[in-house]
Design an enzyme around this catalytic site. Structure first.
Site, mmCIF file in Angstrom:
data_model
loop_
_atom_site.group_PDB
_atom_site.id
_atom_site.type_symbol
_atom_site.label_atom_id
_atom_site.label_comp_id
_atom_site.label_asym_id
_atom_site.label_seq_id
_atom_site.Cartn_x
_atom_site.Cartn_y
_atom_site.Cartn_z
ATOM 1 N N LYS A 24 -15.663 -1.944 2.940
ATOM 2 C CA LYS A 24 -15.003 -2.284 1.689
ATOM 3 C C LYS A 24 -16.068 -2.810 0.733
ATOM 4 C CE LYS A 24 -10.536 -3.729 3.685
ATOM 5 N NZ LYS A 24 -9.871 -4.893 4.325
ATOM 6 N N GLU A 59 0.821 -1.209 0.000
ATOM 7 C CA GLU A 59 0.000 0.000 0.000
ATOM 8 C C GLU A 59 0.856 1.262 0.000
ATOM 9 O OE1 GLU A 59 -3.066 -0.115 2.995
ATOM 10 O OE2 GLU A 59 -4.007 -1.855 2.081
HETATM 11 P P1 PGA Z 1 -6.560 -6.115 2.468
HETATM 12 O O1 PGA Z 1 -5.992 -5.111 3.552
HETATM 13 O O2 PGA Z 1 -7.127 -5.314 1.368
HETATM 14 O O3 PGA Z 1 -5.361 -6.920 2.095
HETATM 15 O O4 PGA Z 1 -7.611 -6.940 3.174
HETATM 16 C C1 PGA Z 1 -6.655 -3.964 3.989
HETATM 17 C C2 PGA Z 1 -7.022 -4.075 5.451
HETATM 18 O O5 PGA Z 1 -6.763 -5.113 6.080
HETATM 19 O O6 PGA Z 1 -7.624 -3.161 5.993
HETATM 20 ZN ZN ZN Z 2 -7.890 -4.408 7.975
#
Ligand code: PGA
Ligand code: ZN
Length: 429
Positions: free
Chosen positions: A343, A209
């Site tokens: 998400k 990220e």
């Molecule tokens: P991921 O990580 O997209 O790999 O799940 C983001 C998070 O854990 O917040």
């Molecule tokens: Zn997370």
């Protein structure tokens, strides 16, 4: 065909920020209005997420999404041709019904979400509204606001070759009066952290990220560096800059050992030991928010964690809730956590995601709109955070085009919308 009727839906396979295949969808309406969206993908995923359909086989290490693309171009395009793109709820209900499984296993959540989001963009174009304004109308948001960014500085876990047990150490720039200021302050802290690491001979290459990956053996060392970076950036820790953590503890859970495996520390920990560790962080450092301190199905542990710290800091459920209304409702009923990570691809549709944000708001839980570790250049979540007046947004670090696409969209929206900045109001308890 009415003006806002869907004329065509076309999907293709593109690549995400890890170079893995993902789905992009184009939706065109009868009046020529156009919407395009693409779908992100996680690495530290929760078991209860909507299903990401992958091809298997040898091409792209089995991660191809040609079957999901085929479902969009075939079955979904045929079913939605002529549907009114402004009717997001109806479109999403039709997609779920067409799939027929609870987690979108048949068509793939990546196929379904791509269509859901591209349709929303096409409708916004038809209505000649900015995307955030169309989203605000869909979500019936009384007053839009700009979210407080929590910016990744140090990375570990599955985003950084497991160089640290804990996944994210983020800065929350409390002194900021706008998104633009928040980005500038967070950037100062991130740069200061990189300079401190260079001085100590640590490698400053980027994690998934865009964060730094110092590979510390303990969270304590990482938190110490965060505080030093905050001060080196000329900010007062606690008052002007605070810290958020994502433990991503589901990835630490060792089912065979029935315990959390802290590999870098070389020990196993019970839920209560994990809770004690978090209590120590909160005691010794300006930590205002901790995400996934415990694993996705450790409900009893989460209850004890919330009883201990829920009145002092934000406790955010990511893998715990997986942006799922039933799981969030269960958490609210049991007094578990006080915030939810949101998400889109954990849920699978825009409407389902908006329902989760609404339920969080009604229960007094903070909603934190989040990117995934595998992202595309699509800035949809920036508009989503503003349109739902979410209190926080978590995009990753201030590096990498797929992250900057979202930060830069927030800057544009801040300039053109005249909306206020959420600041720390919903971050601090
Ligand atoms: P991921 O990580 O997209 O790999 O799940 C983001 C998070 O854990 O917040
Ligand atoms: Zn997370």
């Amino acid at each position: 065909m009415a003006d806002a009727a869907i004329r065509s839906i076309v999907a293709r396979q593109i690549l995400d920020s890890r170079g893995r295949p993902t789905v992009e969808v184009d939706v065109r309406l009868a009046d020529g209005s156009f919407g395009r969206a693409s779908v992100p993908s996680g690495a530290s995923t929760g078991t209860h997420e909507a299903h990401e359909l992958r091809d298997g086989g040898s091409e792209h290490d089995g991660l191809g999404v040609r079957r999901a693309v085929g479902h969009v171009n075939g079955e979904i395009a045929a079913a939605l041709r002529g549907a009114d793109a402004r009717e997001q709820r109806g479109i999403d209900a039709r997609l779920r019904q067409l799939d027929g499984t609870p987690r979108l296993e048949r068509l793939g959540a990546n196929a379904v979400l791509g269509v859901s989001l591209a349709t929303c963009r096409a409708a916004a174009a038809h209505l000649r509204r900015p995307l955030y304004a169309h989203l605000a109308a869909l979500a019936a948001t009384p007053e839009i606001t700009l979210p407080m960014p929590m910016v990744n500085v140090l990375s570990g876990g599955l985003h950084a070759g497991c160089g640290m047990d804990v996944q994210d150490f983020l800065v929350v720039p409390a002194a900021a009066g706008s998104v633009a200021e928040a980005i500038a302050l967070a950037g100062r802290v991130r740069n200061a952290a990189a300079r401190l690491m260079q001085r100590r001979g640590l490698v400053t290459l980027l994690a998934d990220e865009g964060g730094l990956a110092p590979g510390f053996g303990t969270a304590h060392e990482a938190l110490q560096l965060m505080v030093e970076a905050i001060e080196a950036a000329g900010l007062r820790q606690g008052a002007e800059a605070t810290i958020a953590i994502d433990v991503a503890a589901t990835s630490l859970w060792d089912a065979d050992a029935s315990a959390y495996r802290l590999a870098r520390e070389g020990r196993l920990a019970t839920s209560d030991e994990m809770i004690a560790m978090v209590e120590g962080w909160v005691r010794d450092f300006p930590v205002v928010s901790v995400e996934d301190a415990l694993a996705e199905d450790d409900w009893a542990g989460w209850q004890r964690l919330t009883a201990s710290l829920g009145h002092r800091i934000r406790l955010i459920g990511d893998d715990l809730f997986t942006t799922d209304l039933a799981r969030l409702s269960r958490g609210i009923d049991r007094g578990v956590a006080n915030g939810v990570l949101v998400k889109l691809n954990q849920n699978g549709t825009l409407t389902g995601t908006l329902e989760v944000v609404a339920a969080a708001r009604a229960a007094g839980y903070a909603a934190v709109i989040s990117a995934r570790s595998g992202e595309t250049e699509d800035p949809f979540i920036a508009d989503l955070a503003v349109g739902t007046a979410a209190s926080q947004i978590k995009i990753g670090s201030l590096r990498c085009g797929e992250r900057l696409a979202k930060y830069n969209q927030l800057l544009r929206i801040e300039e053109e919308s005249g909306a206020g900045f959420a600041g720390m109001t919903a971050v601090r308890r």
